[in-house]
Scaffold this motif. Structure first.
Motif, PDB file in Angstrom:
ATOM      1  N   PHE A  91       0.833  -1.198   0.000  1.00 18.43           N
ATOM      2  CA  PHE A  91       0.000   0.000   0.000  1.00 18.43           C
ATOM      3  C   PHE A  91       0.873   1.255   0.000  1.00 18.43           C
ATOM      4  O   PHE A  91       0.583   2.221  -0.702  1.00 18.43           O
ATOM      5  N   ALA A  92       1.960   1.226   0.768  1.00 21.92           N
ATOM      6  CA  ALA A  92       2.877   2.370   0.772  1.00 21.92           C
ATOM      7  C   ALA A  92       3.436   2.606  -0.626  1.00 21.92           C
ATOM      8  O   ALA A  92       3.537   3.752  -1.095  1.00 21.92           O
ATOM      9  N   GLU A  93       3.789   1.531  -1.313  1.00 18.76           N
ATOM     10  CA  GLU A  93       4.306   1.663  -2.677  1.00 18.76           C
ATOM     11  C   GLU A  93       3.205   2.140  -3.625  1.00 18.76           C
ATOM     12  O   GLU A  93       3.454   2.975  -4.505  1.00 18.76           O
ATOM     13  N   GLY A  94       1.991   1.653  -3.444  1.00 21.27           N
ATOM     14  CA  GLY A  94       0.894   2.093  -4.293  1.00 21.27           C
ATOM     15  C   GLY A  94       0.612   3.573  -4.140  1.00 21.27           C
ATOM     16  O   GLY A  94       0.401   4.280  -5.141  1.00 21.27           O
ATOM     17  N   LEU A  95       0.634   4.080  -2.913  1.00 15.36           N
ATOM     18  CA  LEU A  95       0.435   5.509  -2.685  1.00 15.36           C
ATOM     19  C   LEU A  95       1.553   6.332  -3.305  1.00 15.36           C
ATOM     20  O   LEU A  95       1.314   7.375  -3.921  1.00 15.36           O
ATOM     21  N   ALA A  96       2.794   5.856  -3.125  1.00 16.46           N
ATOM     22  CA  ALA A  96       3.929   6.581  -3.689  1.00 16.46           C
ATOM     23  C   ALA A  96       3.833   6.638  -5.205  1.00 16.46           C
ATOM     24  O   ALA A  96       4.068   7.692  -5.825  1.00 16.46           O
ATOM     25  N   ALA A  97       3.478   5.523  -5.817  1.00 15.70           N
ATOM     26  CA  ALA A  97       3.362   5.480  -7.277  1.00 15.70           C
ATOM     27  C   ALA A  97       2.252   6.398  -7.762  1.00 15.70           C
ATOM     28  O   ALA A  97       2.398   7.082  -8.787  1.00 15.70           O
ATOM     29  N   PHE A  98       1.141   6.417  -7.038  1.00 18.72           N
ATOM     30  CA  PHE A  98       0.039   7.308  -7.410  1.00 18.72           C
ATOM     31  C   PHE A  98       0.486   8.765  -7.361  1.00 18.72           C
ATOM     32  O   PHE A  98       0.219   9.538  -8.279  1.00 18.72           O
ATOM     33  N   SER A  99       1.172   9.144  -6.303  1.00 16.01           N
ATOM     34  CA  SER A  99       1.645  10.525  -6.150  1.00 16.01           C
ATOM     35  C   SER A  99       2.652  10.903  -7.232  1.00 16.01           C
ATOM     36  O   SER A  99       2.667  12.035  -7.720  1.00 16.01           O
ATOM     37  N   GLU A 100       3.495   9.941  -7.585  1.00 18.17           N
ATOM     38  CA  GLU A 100       4.558  10.197  -8.557  1.00 18.17           C
ATOM     39  C   GLU A 100       4.111   9.924  -9.989  1.00 18.17           C
ATOM     40  O   GLU A 100       4.909  10.039 -10.928  1.00 18.17           O
ATOM     41  N   LYS A 101       2.839   9.537 -10.147  1.00 16.57           N
ATOM     42  CA  LYS A 101       2.247   9.278 -11.466  1.00 16.57           C
ATOM     43  C   LYS A 101       3.065   8.269 -12.262  1.00 16.57           C
ATOM     44  O   LYS A 101       3.417   8.486 -13.416  1.00 16.57           O
ATOM     45  N   ARG A 102       3.369   7.168 -11.595  1.00 19.42           N
ATOM     46  CA  ARG A 102       4.102   6.085 -12.243  1.00 19.42           C
ATOM     47  C   ARG A 102       3.417   4.763 -11.930  1.00 19.42           C
ATOM     48  O   ARG A 102       2.519   4.688 -11.100  1.00 19.42           O
ATOM     49  N   ARG A 103       3.854   3.736 -12.605  1.00 14.28           N
ATOM     50  CA  ARG A 103       3.319   2.388 -12.367  1.00 14.28           C
ATOM     51  C   ARG A 103       3.927   1.833 -11.074  1.00 14.28           C
ATOM     52  O   ARG A 103       5.149   1.900 -10.897  1.00 14.28           O
ATOM     53  N   PRO A 104       3.133   1.275 -10.168  1.00 15.64           N
ATOM     54  CA  PRO A 104       3.705   0.736  -8.937  1.00 15.64           C
ATOM     55  C   PRO A 104       4.542  -0.524  -9.206  1.00 15.64           C
ATOM     56  O   PRO A 104       4.243  -1.298 -10.114  1.00 15.64           O
TER      57      PRO A 104
END
Length: 257
Positions: free
Chosen positions: A238-251
């Motif tokens: 989930f932490a990686e998913g949030l980071a990817a969402f914020s950074e507009k990249r694929r998790p």
């Protein structure tokens, strides 16, 4: 500015409009509370004979507000999920017919919200996305019950696993939506609600009661979802998913193993 707009016609049709357009009407704590209060009031108000649920400025609902999910403590996560359950049960328990008018995006919790309604009318450009897995979460808002009832268990599982996306015509074909309104979902939903509002209120309520979700089954589903979601909130995925969402990249969930 109110996060939930209300409009009541002389016919007794109450339109509730999710109003967080900068966030594509994503659901935060304030909007959950507003929805719960509005549906409680609608249930008790004899003037209200049907409810239409829509979203402001071209989108229905982008799901749960991810910004409000960052760094949740276990206690805060449990309270959030209790809020979700209370709101979902309140919507499902409303004795008035509730029509979802879905334009633009309905994602994650937005799909769950739509499927708590009695009828889902999709605009031509509507897109339904089971986006939970993209950020390392599992479905909630009762979707583990309502989604398979509409599309079947196998398709529901696939959509949840793959963060599946259905455009309006496919959503209609699979049973996720009940009607495709080429000329606009909101106008069609209001027209349909107005017809119901003209009908015999006790009979309309009884018919809804015969066909709506069993409160016990929905409560069980919400409790099961909350247990699973608490584990997901605490996960590195989930932490990686949030980071990817914020950074507009694929998790990249592989790096969390």
């Amino acid at each position: 500015m109110s996060v939930l707009l209300k409009e009541l016609t002389g016919e007794g049709v109450l339109t509730l409009t999710l109003n967080r357009p900068k966030a594509r009407n994503a659901i935060d704590a304030e909007l959950r509370a507003a929805l719960q209060q509005a549906f409680e009031q609608a249930s008790e108000d004899a003037v209200v004979r049907a409810v239409v649920l829509s979203g402001a400025e071209g989108h229905f609902c982008a799901g749960g507000d991810l910004a409000s999910m960052r760094d949740l403590s276990p206690e805060a996560a449990r309270e959030r999920l209790s809020d979700v359950s209370r709101t979902a049960l309140t919507i499902a328990a409303c004795e008035k017919p509730v029509i979802a008018a879905v334009e633009g995006h309905a994602a994650g919790a937005g799909v769950g919200l739509a499927l708590l309604c009695d009828r889902v009318i999709a605009g031509a450009g509507a897109v339904f996305t089971l986006s939970f897995a993209k950020v390392g979460l599992a479905p909630d808002w009762g979707l583990t019950l309502t989604l398979p009832q509409r599309v079947g268990r196998a398709e529901a599982r696939r959509l949840a696993w793959e963060a599946g996306r259905l455009e309006a015509a496919e959503a209609l074909a699979k049973g996720l939506a009940d009607e495709l309104a080429e000329a606009g979902a909101l106008d069609r939903a209001k027209s349909f609600a107005a017809r119901l509002a003209e009908g015999p209120a006790p009979a309309i309520a009884a018919i809804k009661g015969h066909f709506r979700q069993s409160p016990g089954l929905l409560a069980e589903a919400l409790e099961r979802e909350a247990r699973a979601q608490l584990a997901c909130f605490a996960s590195p995925e989930f932490a990686e998913g949030l980071a990817a969402f914020s950074e507009k990249r694929r998790p990249d969930f592989r790096k969390t193993r």
